[in-house]
Motif scaffolding. Structure first.
Motif, PDB file in Angstrom:
ATOM      1  N   LEU A  16     -59.618  15.351 -31.897  1.00 41.93           N
ATOM      2  CA  LEU A  16     -59.868  14.023 -31.354  1.00 41.93           C
ATOM      3  C   LEU A  16     -59.359  12.986 -32.334  1.00 41.93           C
ATOM      4  O   LEU A  16     -59.723  12.991 -33.500  1.00 41.93           O
ATOM      5  N   ARG A  17     -58.503  12.095 -31.864  1.00 41.45           N
ATOM      6  CA  ARG A  17     -57.971  11.053 -32.721  1.00 41.45           C
ATOM      7  C   ARG A  17     -58.260   9.691 -32.093  1.00 41.45           C
ATOM      8  O   ARG A  17     -57.996   9.487 -30.924  1.00 41.45           O
ATOM      9  N   ARG A  41     -56.266  -1.701 -19.095  1.00 42.42           N
ATOM     10  CA  ARG A  41     -54.963  -1.064 -19.291  1.00 42.42           C
ATOM     11  C   ARG A  41     -55.110   0.237 -20.083  1.00 42.42           C
ATOM     12  O   ARG A  41     -54.471   1.233 -19.754  1.00 42.42           O
ATOM     13  N   GLU A  42     -55.972   0.230 -21.097  1.00 38.19           N
ATOM     14  CA  GLU A  42     -56.190   1.446 -21.874  1.00 38.19           C
ATOM     15  C   GLU A  42     -56.834   2.531 -21.005  1.00 38.19           C
ATOM     16  O   GLU A  42     -56.478   3.709 -21.105  1.00 38.19           O
ATOM     17  N   ARG A  43     -57.768   2.136 -20.142  1.00 39.75           N
ATOM     18  CA  ARG A  43     -58.426   3.126 -19.280  1.00 39.75           C
ATOM     19  C   ARG A  43     -57.438   3.748 -18.301  1.00 39.75           C
ATOM     20  O   ARG A  43     -57.526   4.938 -17.989  1.00 39.75           O
ATOM     21  N   ARG A  44     -56.487   2.949 -17.815  1.00 38.15           N
ATOM     22  CA  ARG A  44     -55.472   3.490 -16.898  1.00 38.15           C
ATOM     23  C   ARG A  44     -54.591   4.505 -17.612  1.00 38.15           C
ATOM     24  O   ARG A  44     -54.043   5.420 -16.982  1.00 38.15           O
ATOM     25  N   LYS A  45     -54.454   4.379 -18.909  1.00 43.64           N
ATOM     26  CA  LYS A  45     -53.653   5.317 -19.699  1.00 43.64           C
ATOM     27  C   LYS A  45     -54.447   6.565 -20.080  1.00 43.64           C
ATOM     28  O   LYS A  45     -53.937   7.437 -20.777  1.00 43.64           O
ATOM     29  N   GLY A  46     -55.711   6.636 -19.635  1.00 45.46           N
ATOM     30  CA  GLY A  46     -56.524   7.790 -19.967  1.00 45.46           C
ATOM     31  C   GLY A  46     -57.232   7.672 -21.299  1.00 45.46           C
ATOM     32  O   GLY A  46     -57.631   8.677 -21.889  1.00 45.46           O
ATOM     33  N   ARG A  47     -57.405   6.433 -21.776  1.00 46.23           N
ATOM     34  CA  ARG A  47     -58.064   6.213 -23.050  1.00 46.23           C
ATOM     35  C   ARG A  47     -59.336   5.407 -22.841  1.00 46.23           C
ATOM     36  O   ARG A  47     -59.493   4.705 -21.851  1.00 46.23           O
ATOM     37  N   VAL A  48     -60.252   5.512 -23.793  1.00 44.64           N
ATOM     38  CA  VAL A  48     -61.545   4.819 -23.740  1.00 44.64           C
ATOM     39  C   VAL A  48     -61.596   3.772 -24.844  1.00 44.64           C
ATOM     40  O   VAL A  48     -61.441   4.111 -26.030  1.00 44.64           O
ATOM     41  N   PRO A  49     -61.802   2.497 -24.500  1.00 45.20           N
ATOM     42  CA  PRO A  49     -61.991   1.481 -25.535  1.00 45.20           C
ATOM     43  C   PRO A  49     -63.225   1.803 -26.386  1.00 45.20           C
ATOM     44  O   PRO A  49     -64.249   2.239 -25.868  1.00 45.20           O
ATOM     45  N   ALA A  50     -63.094   1.619 -27.685  1.00 47.20           N
ATOM     46  CA  ALA A  50     -64.195   1.920 -28.603  1.00 47.20           C
ATOM     47  C   ALA A  50     -64.322   0.797 -29.625  1.00 47.20           C
ATOM     48  O   ALA A  50     -63.345   0.110 -29.945  1.00 47.20           O
ATOM     49  N   ALA A  65     -70.897  -6.986 -40.213  1.00 47.56           N
ATOM     50  CA  ALA A  65     -69.879  -7.668 -41.012  1.00 47.56           C
ATOM     51  C   ALA A  65     -68.511  -7.610 -40.357  1.00 47.56           C
ATOM     52  O   ALA A  65     -67.705  -8.532 -40.508  1.00 47.56           O
ATOM     53  N   HIS A  66     -68.254  -6.525 -39.611  1.00 45.59           N
ATOM     54  CA  HIS A  66     -66.903  -6.345 -39.089  1.00 45.59           C
ATOM     55  C   HIS A  66     -66.950  -5.497 -37.832  1.00 45.59           C
ATOM     56  O   HIS A  66     -67.747  -4.558 -37.727  1.00 45.59           O
ATOM     57  N   ARG A  67     -66.112  -5.854 -36.855  1.00 43.30           N
ATOM     58  CA  ARG A  67     -65.938  -5.065 -35.639  1.00 43.30           C
ATOM     59  C   ARG A  67     -64.476  -4.635 -35.550  1.00 43.30           C
ATOM     60  O   ARG A  67     -63.597  -5.474 -35.601  1.00 43.30           O
ATOM     61  N   ARG A  68     -64.277  -3.353 -35.388  1.00 45.45           N
ATOM     62  CA  ARG A  68     -62.913  -2.838 -35.283  1.00 45.45           C
ATOM     63  C   ARG A  68     -62.713  -2.261 -33.886  1.00 45.45           C
ATOM     64  O   ARG A  68     -63.508  -1.456 -33.414  1.00 45.45           O
ATOM     65  N   ILE A  69     -61.647  -2.700 -33.221  1.00 46.87           N
ATOM     66  CA  ILE A  69     -61.341  -2.245 -31.870  1.00 46.87           C
ATOM     67  C   ILE A  69     -60.451  -1.010 -31.946  1.00 46.87           C
ATOM     68  O   ILE A  69     -59.386  -1.035 -32.558  1.00 46.87           O
ATOM     69  N   LEU A  70     -60.887   0.074 -31.294  1.00 47.91           N
ATOM     70  CA  LEU A  70     -60.164   1.337 -31.315  1.00 47.91           C
ATOM     71  C   LEU A  70     -60.069   1.897 -29.900  1.00 47.91           C
ATOM     72  O   LEU A  70     -60.639   1.335 -28.969  1.00 47.91           O
ATOM     73  N   THR A  71     -59.368   2.995 -29.734  1.00 52.19           N
ATOM     74  CA  THR A  71     -59.366   3.710 -28.458  1.00 52.19           C
ATOM     75  C   THR A  71     -59.415   5.208 -28.729  1.00 52.19           C
ATOM     76  O   THR A  71     -58.942   5.680 -29.761  1.00 52.19           O
ATOM     77  N   ALA A  72     -60.003   5.952 -27.781  1.00 51.79           N
ATOM     78  CA  ALA A  72     -60.106   7.406 -27.893  1.00 51.79           C
ATOM     79  C   ALA A  72     -59.607   8.047 -26.616  1.00 51.79           C
ATOM     80  O   ALA A  72     -59.644   7.435 -25.546  1.00 51.79           O
ATOM     81  N   ASP A  73     -59.153   9.286 -26.709  1.00 51.96           N
ATOM     82  CA  ASP A  73     -58.713  10.021 -25.540  1.00 51.96           C
ATOM     83  C   ASP A  73     -59.923  10.348 -24.662  1.00 51.96           C
ATOM     84  O   ASP A  73     -60.890  10.941 -25.126  1.00 51.96           O
ATOM     85  N   ARG A  74     -59.876   9.962 -23.387  1.00 48.65           N
ATOM     86  CA  ARG A  74     -61.023  10.100 -22.494  1.00 48.65           C
ATOM     87  C   ARG A  74     -61.409  11.558 -22.261  1.00 48.65           C
ATOM     88  O   ARG A  74     -62.590  11.912 -22.314  1.00 48.65           O
ATOM     89  N   LYS A  75     -60.440  12.420 -21.998  1.00 46.11           N
ATOM     90  CA  LYS A  75     -60.746  13.814 -21.708  1.00 46.11           C
ATOM     91  C   LYS A  75     -61.368  14.502 -22.917  1.00 46.11           C
ATOM     92  O   LYS A  75     -62.330  15.260 -22.789  1.00 46.11           O
ATOM     93  N   LEU A  76     -60.799  14.233 -24.076  1.00 46.97           N
ATOM     94  CA  LEU A  76     -61.305  14.884 -25.280  1.00 46.97           C
ATOM     95  C   LEU A  76     -62.701  14.378 -25.630  1.00 46.97           C
ATOM     96  O   LEU A  76     -63.578  15.151 -26.040  1.00 46.97           O
TER      97      LEU A  76
END
Length: 227
Positions: A16-17, A41-50, A65-76
């Motif tokens: 999982l990356r 747009r990320e969800r349509r690509k099969g990714r989950v906003p995190a 102190a800080h919020r970092r926006i990431l995405t993860a592979d939905r299936k994984l």
């Protein structure tokens, strides 16, 4: 206690990356916000906003102190949720890569998943929220309660009924001592007995967060209550 996301995901066939997302624009000088269109747009690509949250200090209640926006592979991510019933109470090792096909690690460390948002209709994963769980950080954790010993419980053998009052308890935990669950032993309970919050033995560094620690977690009743 921490588990490696790469190792756990290997059972599903790959690691999982999470990857970084482009920084959203600021509006009116406020903190950056991820636009709904970008998340869709990320969800349509099969990714989950995190979102990865970093606390201001090592103690509780010191703010974010800080919020970092990431995405993860939905299936994984979905496979990990199926494999781990304690996903929201288990610190994991996280690696953040610069892009979808990049091998460059831009951030790594231990995090605690704290929320998984799902679509109420489809059950699809919409968002994941994590908090940085460095050693020494105190975190408020909602721990699931599991009951054991039902097969030998004297009260239940007599035909009694187990009334489960609490399915989770909130503790203040050092990040390195977060248990995946809280176990309640029923092996010696008879009809009329109960287990209160303060009856449960936990690691001495864990602090129960409750205004009334004598509230029951479960009771053994003579019969099932009439609904």
């Amino acid at each position: 206690m921490a588990h490696c996301l790469r190792g756990r995901a290997a059972a599903a066939g790959e690691a999982l990356r999470l990857r970084g997302a482009a920084a959203p624009r600021r509006r009116g000088g406020g903190r950056p916000r991820r636009r709904p269109r970008a998340a869709a747009r990320e969800r349509r690509k099969g990714r989950v906003p995190a979102v990865l949250l970093t606390l201001s200090g090592a103690g509780p209640g010191e703010g974010v102190a800080h919020r970092r926006i990431l995405t993860a592979d939905r299936k994984l991510l979905g496979e990990m949720l199926k494999q781990s019933p304690y996903f929201l109470s288990t610190p994991v090792r996280l690696q953040v890569r610069a892009g979808e096909r990049s091998t460059a690690v831009v951030h790594s460390g231990t995090v605690l998943p704290i929320k998984v948002h799902r679509d109420e209709t489809t059950g699809n994963i919409l968002n994941l929220v994590m908090v940085q769980a460095d050693e020494g950080t105190m975190l408020k954790v909602n721990l699931p309660v599991e009951f054991k010993g039902e097969d030998v419980c004297p009260g239940l053998k007599k035909g009694g009924f187990l009334q489960k009052i609490r399915t989770s308890l909130v503790y203040l935990c050092p990040a390195e001592h977060i248990p995946p669950k809280i176990e309640v032993d029923l092996a010696n309970l008879d009809i009329g007995d109960r287990v209160s919050m303060n009856d449960i033995a936990v690691h001495p560094w864990l602090k129960l967060l409750s205004k009334n620690e004598t509230m029951p977690v479960c009771k053994i009743l003579a019969s099932k209550p009439v609904e």
